[in-house]
Design an enzyme around this catalytic site. Structure first.
Site, short mmCIF file in Angstrom:
data_model
loop_
_atom_site.label_atom_id
_atom_site.label_comp_id
_atom_site.label_asym_id
_atom_site.label_seq_id
_atom_site.Cartn_x
_atom_site.Cartn_y
_atom_site.Cartn_z
N ARG A 52 0.82 -1.20 0.00
CA ARG A 52 0.00 0.00 0.00
C ARG A 52 0.86 1.26 0.00
O ARG A 52 0.53 2.23 -0.66
CB ARG A 52 -0.89 -0.03 1.25
CG ARG A 52 -2.05 0.90 1.19
CD ARG A 52 -3.08 0.52 2.19
NE ARG A 52 -2.51 0.08 3.48
CZ ARG A 52 -3.24 -0.28 4.51
NH1 ARG A 52 -4.55 -0.26 4.43
NH2 ARG A 52 -2.69 -0.66 5.63
N ASP A 94 -3.01 -0.25 -3.72
CA ASP A 94 -3.92 -0.64 -2.66
C ASP A 94 -4.83 -1.74 -3.22
O ASP A 94 -5.34 -1.62 -4.34
CB ASP A 94 -4.75 0.56 -2.21
CG ASP A 94 -5.47 0.26 -0.91
OD1 ASP A 94 -5.15 0.91 0.09
OD2 ASP A 94 -6.34 -0.66 -0.89
N HIS A 180 5.73 -22.57 8.37
CA HIS A 180 7.18 -22.36 8.31
C HIS A 180 7.96 -23.41 9.12
O HIS A 180 9.13 -23.63 8.89
CB HIS A 180 7.57 -20.93 8.71
CG HIS A 180 7.50 -20.66 10.18
ND1 HIS A 180 6.37 -20.18 10.79
CD2 HIS A 180 8.42 -20.79 11.14
CE1 HIS A 180 6.61 -20.06 12.07
NE2 HIS A 180 7.84 -20.40 12.33
N ASP A 237 -3.79 -20.71 17.00
CA ASP A 237 -2.57 -20.06 16.52
C ASP A 237 -1.41 -21.04 16.36
O ASP A 237 -0.57 -20.86 15.48
CB ASP A 237 -2.17 -18.93 17.50
CG ASP A 237 -1.03 -18.09 16.98
OD1 ASP A 237 -1.10 -17.67 15.80
OD2 ASP A 237 -0.06 -17.85 17.73
N HIS A 242 1.31 -25.69 13.41
CA HIS A 242 2.68 -26.17 13.67
C HIS A 242 2.70 -27.51 14.44
O HIS A 242 3.40 -28.44 14.05
CB HIS A 242 3.47 -25.14 14.48
CG HIS A 242 3.44 -23.77 13.86
ND1 HIS A 242 3.60 -23.56 12.52
CD2 HIS A 242 3.30 -22.54 14.41
CE1 HIS A 242 3.54 -22.26 12.27
NE2 HIS A 242 3.35 -21.62 13.40
P1 NAD Z 1 2.09 -5.99 8.34
O1 NAD Z 1 0.84 -5.29 8.77
O2 NAD Z 1 3.37 -5.64 8.96
O3 NAD Z 1 2.28 -5.77 6.75
C1 NAD Z 1 1.23 -5.88 5.87
C2 NAD Z 1 1.65 -5.52 4.45
O4 NAD Z 1 0.45 -5.52 3.70
C3 NAD Z 1 2.28 -4.14 4.27
O5 NAD Z 1 3.26 -4.22 3.26
C4 NAD Z 1 1.11 -3.30 3.77
O6 NAD Z 1 1.51 -2.27 2.89
C5 NAD Z 1 0.33 -4.31 2.99
N1 NAD Z 1 -1.08 -3.94 2.95
C6 NAD Z 1 -1.92 -3.78 4.00
N2 NAD Z 1 -3.14 -3.42 3.55
C7 NAD Z 1 -3.05 -3.34 2.21
C8 NAD Z 1 -3.97 -3.00 1.19
N3 NAD Z 1 -5.23 -2.66 1.46
N4 NAD Z 1 -3.53 -3.05 -0.08
C9 NAD Z 1 -2.27 -3.39 -0.37
N5 NAD Z 1 -1.35 -3.71 0.54
C10 NAD Z 1 -1.76 -3.68 1.82
O7 NAD Z 1 1.77 -7.54 8.45
P2 NAD Z 1 2.84 -8.75 8.63
O8 NAD Z 1 3.16 -8.91 10.05
O9 NAD Z 1 3.95 -8.58 7.66
O10 NAD Z 1 1.95 -10.00 8.24
C11 NAD Z 1 1.55 -10.30 6.92
C12 NAD Z 1 0.74 -11.59 6.95
O11 NAD Z 1 1.57 -12.67 7.36
C13 NAD Z 1 -0.42 -11.56 7.94
O12 NAD Z 1 -1.48 -12.32 7.45
C14 NAD Z 1 0.15 -12.24 9.16
O13 NAD Z 1 -0.84 -12.82 9.97
C15 NAD Z 1 1.02 -13.29 8.50
N6 NAD Z 1 2.12 -13.71 9.36
C16 NAD Z 1 2.96 -12.79 9.91
C17 NAD Z 1 4.01 -13.22 10.69
C18 NAD Z 1 5.00 -12.24 11.29
O14 NAD Z 1 5.93 -12.70 11.93
N7 NAD Z 1 4.84 -10.95 11.09
C19 NAD Z 1 4.19 -14.58 10.94
C20 NAD Z 1 3.31 -15.50 10.36
C21 NAD Z 1 2.28 -15.04 9.58
#
Ligand code: NAD
Length: 493
Positions: A52, A94, A180, A237, A242
């Site tokens: 975004r 977006d 993972h 979760d 896992h």
């Molecule tokens: P985050 O909120 O840090 O990042 C989200 C990303 O999505 C950003 O790049 C943002 O720009 C983009 N985004 C959000 N809304 C948007 C929109 N409307 N249009 C386009 N892009 C959009 O989230 P995260 O922690 O990186 O997690 C991403 C996914 O991975 C989630 O589903 C989360 O549950 C999953 N996940 C995260 C982790 C972790 O360690 N962070 C671990 C396992 C799974």
């Protein structure tokens, strides 16, 4: 499945949707950079970040460089980023923009000359609109594929909605669901240990194994994930994905070959053999806990409800006696436990063998135990009984000794420096680029796991609505100890 034949002349592209997010910066960019350092990326591979936020290229490359340096540290070679960064570009889109697909297509150029792997590192609520954009722009056709990650729903029904929305654009063979844990070296090694050796498999059954323990403990609380976590809890979760994936690899029958579907056919049979847990037995075979005030990681913790600021019945700890109703495992329980704000960060599997049928040494002969550690160190130990060296006025004395296979020492490539411990995502991204989905979770596995977990959630709602409070920094609620105590067993603490 290999997609290489159909895609021989196509140029590879990796599209990281959510390229500015936490997961991307902590795990995915460093993994890609290290794959490049080690020569695994095609020289023509382009990598496009879509998110975004509008970030210009220099600022974006700066963000990626510092994320890679922070994560990799001294193992990052001087020339890696010079080679890696020129592959990268970033576009701001977006997901609600109806032109999302057309704009990405313009960035990609000639989609039919490309083989694109999309990693959707965004909230699952965005999978549907993004897959629709990809499909309507003609960007989801074979051989293109998609990688998605948990949370894939919070129950069977919502997981079906997510899977259906992705399936509309990508068929199952081109949908790569990450757990993972399956990218971890020691988890992969479970397959080698079981199926590349003859010594364990004849003993790998209820006749020889008394019980199995799978423990995943975290020292942290919910932190800034509380908003998400409160709607999920430890069962959804951690256990649904896992822990059950570990159970599958431990309990599955030997597949007839190492092909992805042969492996996953055997895993799904394990999930379908899990004995349902109902309101009648849920208090006997599960323990639910929530951390209260205490000390964890040397700091004072206010407790889950205090952190949330309102009452909550979400569990931050769960222990389960899982039973696999098949010929191999009937009578050998798999005890699972996972929790937050525990004293150590450990992931460990314990295979507890049965005692010798008749001990000529009295109670001194302890049963053998195979301990497979995934965290903090990667290690496999088999405890065997030995004669204690020397003389004793009381006759022969026994002592348990560990046969240890420390993976970092055992595979010390060329001398003094142990090999770098890889990020689990490195292997998974590499496999997805190569079209190999053996280490990814198939839809029927996800759904079979949810079906079992939903049974526990429903039983809790009816018969065990409130988790038991345990002080942060301790080993979880008393009920987890009672769970094993009832069976005259103890956790391997
Ligand atoms: P985050 O909120 O840090 O990042 C989200 C990303 O999505 C950003 O790049 C943002 O720009 C983009 N985004 C959000 N809304 C948007 C929109 N409307 N249009 C386009 N892009 C959009 O989230 P995260 O922690 O990186 O997690 C991403 C996914 O991975 C989630 O589903 C989360 O549950 C999953 N996940 C995260 C982790 C972790 O360690 N962070 C671990 C396992 C799974």
């Amino acid at each position: 499945m290999s997609l290489s034949t159909s895609s021989a002349n196509r140029k590879p592209v990796f599209v990281l949707v959510g390229g500015t997010g936490d997961l991307a910066l902590r795990m995915l960019w460093p993994s890609l950079a290290m794959l490049d350092q080690d020569g695994f990326l095609d020289k023509d591979l382009r990598i496009i970040s879509v998110a975004r936020e509008a970030v210009d290229r220099p600022a974006f490359l700066e963000r990626v460089s510092s994320a890679v340096q922070k994560r990799i540290g001294a193992d990052l070679e001087a020339t890696t980023l010079d080679q890696f960064l020129p592959r990268l570009s970033h576009i701001a889109l977006d997901a609600s923009d109806p032109q999302w697909g057309a704009k990405l297509k313009a960035e990609l150029g000639e989609p039919d000359a490309l083989e694109v792997v999309y990693f959707l590192s965004v909230s699952p609520s965005l999978f549907k609109p993004i897959c629709e954009h990809l499909e309507s722009a003609g960007l989801s056709k074979s051989p293109n594929r998609v990688i998605i990650e948990k949370p894939l729903g919070r129950d069977l029904a919502s997981s079906k909605v997510i899977n259906d929305s992705v399936a509309h654009a990508f068929d199952e063979a081109r949908t790569f669901r990450i757990d993972h844990y399956l990218g971890k070296e020691t988890v992969q090694n479970l397959l080698a240990l079981r199926f590349a050796n003859t010594v364990f498999e004849p003993l790998w059954n209820a006749q020889s194994i008394d019980h199995v323990q799978v423990s995943v403990s975290e020292t942290v609380g919910t932190g800034d994930r509380l908003g998400y976590y409160d709607d999920y809890g430890a069962l959804r979760d951690m256990v649904q994905n896992h822990l059950l994936q570990l159970v599958c690899l431990l309990a599955m029958e030997p597949p007839s070959n190492f092909n992805a579907d042969a492996l996953r056919d055997e895993k799904v049979k394990v999930l379908r053999s899990l004995k349902p847990i109902t309101a009648d037995n849920v208090r006997d075979v599960t323990a639910r806990g929530q951390y209260g005030p205490g000390f964890a990681e040397g700091k004072q913790v206010a407790g889950y409800e205090a952190e949330k600021g309102s009452p909550s019945n979400t569990e931050t700890y769960v222990a389960i006696k899982a039973e696999i109703a098949n010929w191999r495992w009937a009578g050998t329980p798999f005890y699972l436990r996972t929790g937050k704000t525990l004293p150590s960060r450990t992931t460990e599997v314990v295979i507890q063998f049965r005692p010798v049928p008749h001990s000529i040494f009295g109670s001194a002969a302890q049963p053998n135990r195979l301990v497979i550690r995934l965290q903090p160190d990667e290690d496999i130990k088999l405890t065997v009984m030995n004669k204690a060296p020397g003389l004793s006025a009381d006759g022969m004395q026994l002592q348990p000794l560990d046969l240890s296979l420390s993976l970092s020492n055992a595979f010390d490539g060329n001398g003094d420096k142990p090999p770098r411990r890889r990020i689990a995502y490195e292997r998974l991204i590499l496999d997805a680029l190569n079209g190999n989905n053996a280490a990814f979770v198939r839809r029927d596995e996800v759904e079979a796991a949810w079906a079992w977990v939903d049974g526990i959630s429903a039983a809790w709602a009816e018969a065990y609505p409130k988790p038991q409070i345990y002080p942060a920094g301790t080993n979880g609620p008393m009920s987890a100890y009672m769970l094993l105590d009832r069976d005259h067993r103890v956790w391997n603490d």
